[in-house]
Write a protein that holds these residues in place. Structure first.
Motif, PDB file in Angstrom:
ATOM      1  N   ALA A 265      10.756  41.643  41.618  1.00  0.00           N
ATOM      2  CA  ALA A 265      11.065  41.085  40.138  1.00  0.00           C
ATOM      3  C   ALA A 265      10.981  39.398  40.668  1.00  0.00           C
ATOM      4  O   ALA A 265      10.445  38.732  39.757  1.00  0.00           O
ATOM      5  CB  ALA A 265      12.471  41.160  39.570  1.00  0.00           C
ATOM      6  N   LEU A 266      11.453  38.844  41.646  1.00  0.00           N
ATOM      7  CA  LEU A 266      11.374  37.608  41.902  1.00  0.00           C
ATOM      8  C   LEU A 266      10.216  37.034  42.398  1.00  0.00           C
ATOM      9  O   LEU A 266       9.509  35.912  41.825  1.00  0.00           O
ATOM     10  CB  LEU A 266      12.543  37.125  42.933  1.00  0.00           C
ATOM     11  N   LYS A 267       9.467  37.699  43.143  1.00  0.00           N
ATOM     12  CA  LYS A 267       8.249  37.132  43.773  1.00  0.00           C
ATOM     13  C   LYS A 267       6.902  37.685  43.249  1.00  0.00           C
ATOM     14  O   LYS A 267       5.866  37.224  43.471  1.00  0.00           O
ATOM     15  CB  LYS A 267       8.025  37.919  45.418  1.00  0.00           C
ATOM     16  N   GLY A 268       6.804  38.570  42.058  1.00  0.00           N
ATOM     17  CA  GLY A 268       5.733  39.147  41.551  1.00  0.00           C
ATOM     18  C   GLY A 268       4.969  38.619  40.677  1.00  0.00           C
ATOM     19  O   GLY A 268       3.938  38.782  40.132  1.00  0.00           O
ATOM     20  N   ASP A 269       5.476  37.603  39.973  1.00  0.00           N
ATOM     21  CA  ASP A 269       5.077  36.738  39.008  1.00  0.00           C
ATOM     22  C   ASP A 269       4.564  37.581  37.799  1.00  0.00           C
ATOM     23  O   ASP A 269       3.486  37.721  37.084  1.00  0.00           O
ATOM     24  CB  ASP A 269       3.875  35.853  39.239  1.00  0.00           C
ATOM     25  N   ALA A 270       5.612  38.626  37.479  1.00  0.00           N
ATOM     26  CA  ALA A 270       5.125  39.700  36.459  1.00  0.00           C
ATOM     27  C   ALA A 270       6.450  39.826  35.782  1.00  0.00           C
ATOM     28  O   ALA A 270       7.516  39.640  35.895  1.00  0.00           O
ATOM     29  CB  ALA A 270       4.962  40.953  37.213  1.00  0.00           C
ATOM     30  N   ALA A 271       6.225  40.363  34.316  1.00  0.00           N
ATOM     31  CA  ALA A 271       7.352  40.902  33.533  1.00  0.00           C
ATOM     32  C   ALA A 271       7.775  42.003  34.078  1.00  0.00           C
ATOM     33  O   ALA A 271       7.507  42.862  35.089  1.00  0.00           O
ATOM     34  CB  ALA A 271       6.453  41.349  32.277  1.00  0.00           C
ATOM     35  N   VAL A 272       9.516  42.080  33.995  1.00  0.00           N
ATOM     36  CA  VAL A 272      10.282  43.195  34.147  1.00  0.00           C
ATOM     37  C   VAL A 272      10.520  43.945  33.247  1.00  0.00           C
ATOM     38  O   VAL A 272      11.403  43.338  32.235  1.00  0.00           O
ATOM     39  CB  VAL A 272      11.204  42.551  35.350  1.00  0.00           C
TER      40      VAL A 272
ATOM     41  N   TYR B 182      16.586  33.315  37.080  1.00  0.00           N
ATOM     42  CA  TYR B 182      17.231  33.861  38.322  1.00  0.00           C
ATOM     43  C   TYR B 182      15.884  33.312  39.371  1.00  0.00           C
ATOM     44  O   TYR B 182      16.285  32.762  40.563  1.00  0.00           O
ATOM     45  CB  TYR B 182      16.994  35.219  38.219  1.00  0.00           C
ATOM     46  N   ARG B 183      14.471  33.004  38.886  1.00  0.00           N
ATOM     47  CA  ARG B 183      13.672  32.330  39.936  1.00  0.00           C
ATOM     48  C   ARG B 183      13.978  30.957  39.937  1.00  0.00           C
ATOM     49  O   ARG B 183      14.006  30.517  41.209  1.00  0.00           O
ATOM     50  CB  ARG B 183      12.257  32.455  39.352  1.00  0.00           C
ATOM     51  N   GLU B 184      14.324  30.232  39.178  1.00  0.00           N
ATOM     52  CA  GLU B 184      14.832  28.814  39.248  1.00  0.00           C
ATOM     53  C   GLU B 184      16.034  28.557  40.079  1.00  0.00           C
ATOM     54  O   GLU B 184      16.093  27.701  40.914  1.00  0.00           O
ATOM     55  CB  GLU B 184      14.663  28.218  37.741  1.00  0.00           C
TER      56      GLU B 184
ATOM     57  N   ALA C 222      17.647  38.736  46.076  1.00  0.00           N
ATOM     58  CA  ALA C 222      17.035  39.756  45.533  1.00  0.00           C
ATOM     59  C   ALA C 222      18.065  41.118  45.155  1.00  0.00           C
ATOM     60  O   ALA C 222      17.990  41.730  43.968  1.00  0.00           O
ATOM     61  CB  ALA C 222      16.365  40.776  46.715  1.00  0.00           C
ATOM     62  N   GLU C 223      19.414  41.061  45.732  1.00  0.00           N
ATOM     63  CA  GLU C 223      20.513  41.969  45.309  1.00  0.00           C
ATOM     64  C   GLU C 223      20.862  41.706  43.883  1.00  0.00           C
ATOM     65  O   GLU C 223      21.374  42.572  43.150  1.00  0.00           O
ATOM     66  CB  GLU C 223      21.584  41.943  46.484  1.00  0.00           C
TER      67      GLU C 223
END
Length: 193
Positions: free
Chosen positions: A132-139, A167-169, A174-175
């Motif tokens: 979710a953090l690294k994929g540059d994708a919608a979740v 969350y990314r900023e 990951a947890e």
């Protein structure tokens, strides 16, 4: 060879009437771009059910053991599934997942890592949060409300995209992000019991 469209058609003709499948929230699903689709796991039939109800092709992570079984080893790659070694860090599966997400595809995963024995949502594994953090994708959270019984209603609910920006900023772990995803799935389960 891509058997996905044929498989989707054949399974739909059997499963929709057999399990009286109801789908809610399809409008929440992005029409394009990478999507990490996170679903609870209550039965071995969850992947085909998500596959036939999702408006786009889903690339599922599937346990490596399935790719060693006689018929499945040739069918699974043709329905866009790819192997993952459970219980260890699998670099190939990580790379494949990120490549698919960044390439605008839909990756389906069951954050619990295994089926629920009692139908209750279990603890999610950190992999969901990582992607979710690294994929540059919608979740997108998804809930399957069972049970799988002939001619009893099976309900598949697609939730709204989870906004990952903060969350990314804030460099969330990951947890932490997995927990957020699991809470969204639980919320869908609670709303549609």
């Amino acid at each position: 060879m891509n058997l996905y469209p044929l498989g989707k058609f054949l399974i739909s003709t059997i499963f929709y009437p057999l399990y009286r499948i109801k789908v809610t929230g399809k409008e929440n699903f992005p029409r394009e771009g990478g999507v990490l689709l996170c679903t609870n796991h209550i039965d071995n039939l969850d992947p085909p059910v998500v596959g036939i109800t999702c408006p786009r092709t889903v690339h599922f992570m599937a346990k490596e053991e399935l790719f060693n079984m006689p018929i499945l080893k040739s069918v699974l790659p043709q329905v866009q599934a790819f192997p993952v070694k459970r219980g260890m860090s699998d670099r190939d599966a990580f790379r494949t997942t990120l490549k698919l997400l960044r390439g605008g595809k839909v990756v389906g995963m069951f954050p619990e890592g295994t089926r629920s024995k009692d139908g209750q949502l279990g603890k999610g594994l950190a992999g969901a949060g990582f992607f979710a953090l690294k994929g540059d994708a919608a979740v997108i959270p998804c809930a399957i409300v069972g049970p799988y019984k002939k001619f009893k209603r099976l309900h598949v609910i697609y939730g709204q995209p989870i906004d990952m920006t903060s969350y990314r900023e804030n460099r969330a772990s990951a947890e932490e992000v997995t927990e957020v995803i699991m809470k969204e799935i639980q919320s869908l389960l609670n709303q549609h019991k």
